[in-house]
Enzyme design. Structure first.
Site, PDB file in Angstrom:
ATOM      1  N   ASP A 175       9.249   2.699   1.904  1.00 14.49           N
ATOM      2  CA  ASP A 175       8.047   3.389   2.374  1.00 14.49           C
ATOM      3  C   ASP A 175       7.924   3.109   3.869  1.00 14.49           C
ATOM      4  O   ASP A 175       7.471   2.043   4.281  1.00 14.49           O
ATOM      5  CB  ASP A 175       6.826   2.884   1.593  1.00 14.49           C
ATOM      6  CG  ASP A 175       5.530   3.565   2.039  1.00 14.49           C
ATOM      7  OD1 ASP A 175       5.499   4.106   3.157  1.00 14.49           O
ATOM      8  OD2 ASP A 175       4.552   3.516   1.271  1.00 14.49           O
ATOM      9  N   LYS A 182       2.434   9.899   8.297  1.00 14.37           N
ATOM     10  CA  LYS A 182       1.655   9.490   9.469  1.00 14.37           C
ATOM     11  C   LYS A 182       2.095  10.088  10.816  1.00 14.37           C
ATOM     12  O   LYS A 182       1.614  11.144  11.186  1.00 14.37           O
ATOM     13  CB  LYS A 182       1.581   7.964   9.520  1.00 14.37           C
ATOM     14  CG  LYS A 182       0.700   7.412   8.377  1.00 14.37           C
ATOM     15  CD  LYS A 182       0.114   6.064   8.668  1.00 14.37           C
ATOM     16  CE  LYS A 182      -1.061   5.726   7.764  1.00 14.37           C
ATOM     17  NZ  LYS A 182      -0.707   5.061   6.516  1.00 14.37           N
ATOM     18  N   PHE A 228       0.856  -1.188   0.000  1.00 12.45           N
ATOM     19  CA  PHE A 228       0.000   0.000   0.000  1.00 12.45           C
ATOM     20  C   PHE A 228       0.889   1.234   0.000  1.00 12.45           C
ATOM     21  O   PHE A 228       1.763   1.382   0.850  1.00 12.45           O
ATOM     22  CB  PHE A 228      -0.940   0.039   1.213  1.00 12.45           C
ATOM     23  CG  PHE A 228      -1.870   1.227   1.150  1.00 12.45           C
ATOM     24  CD1 PHE A 228      -3.006   1.202   0.355  1.00 12.45           C
ATOM     25  CD2 PHE A 228      -1.582   2.394   1.851  1.00 12.45           C
ATOM     26  CE1 PHE A 228      -3.845   2.308   0.261  1.00 12.45           C
ATOM     27  CE2 PHE A 228      -2.415   3.506   1.767  1.00 12.45           C
ATOM     28  CZ  PHE A 228      -3.548   3.465   0.975  1.00 12.45           C
TER      29      PHE A 228
HETATM   30  C1  PLP Z   1      -0.914   5.356   5.092  1.00  8.64           C
HETATM   31  C2  PLP Z   1       0.130   4.904   4.135  1.00  8.64           C
HETATM   32  C3  PLP Z   1       0.365   5.590   2.933  1.00  8.64           C
HETATM   33  C4  PLP Z   1      -0.496   6.737   2.478  1.00  8.64           C
HETATM   34  O1  PLP Z   1      -0.436   7.832   3.326  1.00  8.64           O
HETATM   35  P1  PLP Z   1      -1.555   9.015   3.181  1.00  8.64           P
HETATM   36  O2  PLP Z   1      -1.085  10.041   4.163  1.00  8.64           O
HETATM   37  O3  PLP Z   1      -2.869   8.406   3.510  1.00  8.64           O
HETATM   38  O4  PLP Z   1      -1.495   9.491   1.784  1.00  8.64           O
HETATM   39  C5  PLP Z   1       1.398   5.153   2.138  1.00  8.64           C
HETATM   40  N1  PLP Z   1       2.157   4.109   2.479  1.00  8.64           N
HETATM   41  C6  PLP Z   1       1.976   3.418   3.626  1.00  8.64           C
HETATM   42  C7  PLP Z   1       2.874   2.270   3.962  1.00  8.64           C
HETATM   43  C8  PLP Z   1       0.941   3.788   4.479  1.00  8.64           C
HETATM   44  O5  PLP Z   1       0.731   3.080   5.599  1.00  8.64           O
END
Ligand code: PLP
Length: 390
Positions: free
Chosen positions: A215, A244, A128
């Site tokens: 990420d 986050k 994700f």
């Molecule tokens: C939450 C998340 C995203 C996206 O972040 P947003 O602030 O919602 O755009 C991308 N990568 C990972 C691993 C995430 O947990």
């Protein structure tokens, strides 16, 4: 009453009015234990006084100037983030998806500088990376992509936690310029790869001249017991994305880069009106100071262990538990059946949890959670799980 909010979320029937540490209070002043932290955002808990004070003080002085000018808090935050991460510089934005957009653009620029007309990035199944067009195209979940074709090109998908899958893809495609991967997959089901997976990716990227892009949007900022999850592996990626928990609820994202990768994006290549504004950066500075002052990162490991040990004991003998796994306070309890219903059942018990990948209960409690709250979490949720699977 009809809501005028676009129905992009299936929301639970509760509205929170205020928070305090790991507690949330609804409009009738009922207290809930938050074992999710707004999806790994409020790592310091709710209404942390240091964040509160930083926001108040900054808002008295200045909220925003734009990136047409130097921003002192942004400079300071970049100094601290690079010192803590081993990276060289930072691009600031407002969310995780935007941080990954910056990483994707950076990788493409790298490809074009190498003379590759259509550069490609390796991404993982069950990954994700966000909801913008490029990041949903990078995401390994067909539900996220459904209805939004044409997708952004230039992603090659392989199995997670399989170094040979990456190797094969690279050998078959000389347009590949980067690997984008989560150190632990969050949305994909709290999938923790082999302990040397990131080291193997590092070696492979060095061998083939690829950018290693991590990420860390969910795993970062102390969540797994290190400031960044890759620090468990004693390696450095070329690019690392954060968001986050960086602002503990104030929107901020960051794309960090190192070595030659830090020099790829130059004036005019990328930008953001709000990115790294004084308000967001002062909140993030307070977050970093608090992590250090309260030694919260160090506590994540012991607390994660206490929680998983508690569940192992209470769920012992329940044949429907497939696995209990964690790295620090990133915790998954996988059942042998879909269990989304448990979210509502837990809410009725005033406990906030999440289910991801249909069968995995995901817990992302704030790093400030205390022993009593851990006990309450384990007692409440294990009772619910045992009833649910009975
Ligand atoms: C939450 C998340 C995203 C996206 O972040 P947003 O602030 O919602 O755009 C991308 N990568 C990972 C691993 C995430 O947990």
């Amino acid at each position: 009453m009809t809501s005028h909010i676009m129905p992009t979320y299936s929301r639970l029937p509760v509205t929170f009015d205020r928070g305090e540490g790991a507690w949330l209070f609804d409009e009738n002043n009922n207290r809930y234990l938050d074992a999710l932290s707004g999806i790994a955002v409020c790592n310091l808990g709710h209404a942390h006084p240091a964040v509160h004070q930083a926001i108040c003080e900054q808002s008295k002085k200045l909220l925003h100037t734009s990136n047409l000018y130097t921003i002192a808090a942004q400079e300071q935050l970049a100094d601290q983030l690079t010192a803590k991460s081993g990276m060289d510089n930072v691009f600031f934005c407002n969310s995780g998806a935007e941080a990954n957009e910056a990483a994707i653009k950076l990788a493409r620029k790298y490809g074009h500088e190498k003379g590759i007309a259509n550069p490609a990035i390796i991404v993982m199944e069950k990954s994700f990376h966000g909801r913008t067009l490029a990041t949903l195209s990078a995401t390994g979940n067909s539900k996220v992509q459904l209805g939004f074709a044409p997708l952004v090109e230039g992603f090659v998908r392989v199995t997670y936690n399989d170094i040979n899958a990456i190797k094969q893809a690279v050998e078959q495609n000389n347009a590949i310029v980067a690997v984008l991967v989560e150190p632990i997959q969050g949305e994909g089901g709290v999938n923790i790869p082999a302990t040397d997976y990131l080291n193997q990716i590092r070696d492979l990227c060095d061998h083939y001249g690829l950018l290693m892009m991590l990420d860390e949007i969910q795993t970062g900022i102390g969540r797994t017991g290190k400031f960044l999850a890759y620090q468990h592996n004693n390696i450095l990626p070329d690019v690392c994305t954060l968001a986050k928990a960086l602002g503990n609820g104030v929107p901020i994202g960051a794309c960090l880069a190192r070595g030659f990768a830090a020099q790829l994006l130059t004036a005019g290549n990328h930008g953001s009106t709000f990115g790294g504004n004084p308000l967001a950066c002062s909140a993030a500075l307070a977050v970093l100071a608090t992590l250090d002052a309260e030694q919260l990162t160090e506590q994540a490991e012991a607390k994660g262990l206490a929680i998983t040990a508690g569940f192992s004991a209470r769920l012992q003998g329940n044949a429907h538990i497939v696995d209990i796994r964690n790295k620090g306070l990133m915790i998954g309890i996988e059942l042998d059946r879909p269990c989304a219903e448990l979210v509502k059942l837990a809410l009725q018990q005033h406990l906030l949890v999440n289910v991801t990948n249909e069968t995995t209960i995901r817990l992302l409690p704030p790093l400030i959670i205390d022993g009593q709250q851990i006990q309450l979490l384990v007692d409440t949720l294990s009772t619910l799980i045992n009833e649910f699977t009975a």
